[in-house]
Design a protein around this motif. Structure first.
Motif, PDB file in Angstrom:
ATOM      1  N   THR A  89       0.829  -1.206   0.000  1.00 54.74           N
ATOM      2  CA  THR A  89       0.000   0.000   0.000  1.00 54.74           C
ATOM      3  C   THR A  89       0.866   1.261   0.000  1.00 54.74           C
ATOM      4  N   ASP A  90       1.970   1.225   0.751  1.00 58.19           N
ATOM      5  CA  ASP A  90       2.906   2.358   0.747  1.00 58.19           C
ATOM      6  C   ASP A  90       3.395   2.654  -0.668  1.00 58.19           C
ATOM      7  N   ASP A  93       0.593   4.127  -2.870  1.00 52.32           N
ATOM      8  CA  ASP A  93       0.283   5.521  -2.528  1.00 52.32           C
ATOM      9  C   ASP A  93       1.437   6.457  -2.874  1.00 52.32           C
ATOM     10  N   SER A 268      -1.198   3.610   5.397  1.00 46.17           N
ATOM     11  CA  SER A 268      -0.023   3.850   4.564  1.00 46.17           C
ATOM     12  C   SER A 268       0.752   5.064   5.066  1.00 46.17           C
TER      13      SER A 268
END
Length: 300
Positions: A89-90, A93, A268
């Motif tokens: 997810t990091d 994003d 995130s």
């Protein structure tokens, strides 16, 4: 860094910066007496050239030691599995907020960290590497001090012509240190909870705690923005490692998240929960309330 060999010998810049940092502090906080990088722990990670990738850069540093093999009550997954899920997810994003940015994936356990990406890659390539890491079983000891030392400086050396706000180090770890042997290795601090107030240590540089050495290495102002997730049995009171993590995250403009094994997955590091076009950590830095200190504005 204004050094005549900067364009051709980045390791010389590294040596130059370290010695300047030591001189400025008036004390040898790390043992950099060796003149040859080959004498240091895991030297190939610093010597390898990454070229000039587009900024900004994100270096994801994932703990794959035995301490990450604990099954978490909230999800039924191991800490390692959940850490990769949140890292994915990091990356997604980060790619949405910084189009054109590049990502490196490192893991660490045993003797040294491992550069899984061999450079800073596109988000799609980084996600493929994370998918492969997710299938691996954590094992071995934890060279946390060496991994932080090498990650901080590899990111800095790769993007040293860019501002510190273009260099992001994302660390996901249980917070144990058990096998580092490099210049920033050392015993755990016996007391003290942050870089600013200091940790209790012996005047002998060989017995400085590793937390104090990494604080000095990161510097003030800091070389990189550091974001840390500490996977723990339960989110509890401050100790020297938690205080150290909180301190380097706060001083660098980053985020600290402590995740107990019964807690839900954290957000995130590059989230924008209220969709105002500003990252949550920047909203908080600008004064948005975050009373529980989880890196998410309270309005969300």
């Amino acid at each position: 860094v204004d050094h005549p060999d900067a364009d051709t010998e980045p390791e010389v810049v590294y040596e130059y910066w370290i010695r300047a940092s030591i001189d400025a502090q008036g004390t040898n906080v790390c043992d950099f007496s060796q003149s040859d990088l080959g004498d240091r722990a895991c030297p190939d990670l610093l010597n390898a050239s990454y070229g000039n990738p587009p900024a900004p850069g994100l270096l994801v540093l994932l703990d794959r030691s035995e301490a990450m093999n604990v099954v978490r009550e909230s999800t039924g997954n191991t800490r390692a599995e959940d850490s990769v899920e949140v890292a994915i997810t990091d990356v997604q994003d980060f790619a949405n907020y910084y189009p054109g940015g590049r990502i490196a994936i490192w893991t660490f356990h045993g003797a040294c960290p491992t550069d899984r990406s061999q450079g800073f890659l596109s988000p799609a390539e980084a996600l493929d590497i994370l998918a492969a890491v997710a299938a691996e079983t954590p094992t071995g000891t934890t060279p946390l001090a060496d991994s932080l030392h090498l990650g901080i400086f590899k990111l800095y050396l790769t993007y040293f012509l860019s501002g510190s706000d273009t260099r992001f180090l994302s660390v996901s770890s249980a917070g144990e240190e058990s096998s580092s042997t490099g210049p920033c290795s050392g015993p755990d601090a016996t007391s003290g909870t942050d870089c600013a107030s200091g940790f209790v240590y012996d005047p002998d540089p060989n017995t400085f705690p590793w937390q104090q050495k990494v604080c000095a290495l990161l510097g003030n102002p800091t070389l990189d923005v550091v974001m840390i997730r500490q996977w723990d049995s339960v989110a509890g009171p401050a100790n020297t490692t938690e205080g150290f993590f909180r301190s380097i995250a706060a001083s660098s403009g980053g985020v600290y998240q402590e995740i107990g094994d019964g807690d839900p997955l954290p957000p995130s590091f590059f989230a924008d929960c209220n969709s105002n076009g500003i990252l949550d950590r920047d909203d908080i830095a600008a004064g948005a309330p975050d009373c529980d200190g989880n890196g998410v504005p309270d309005e969300c």
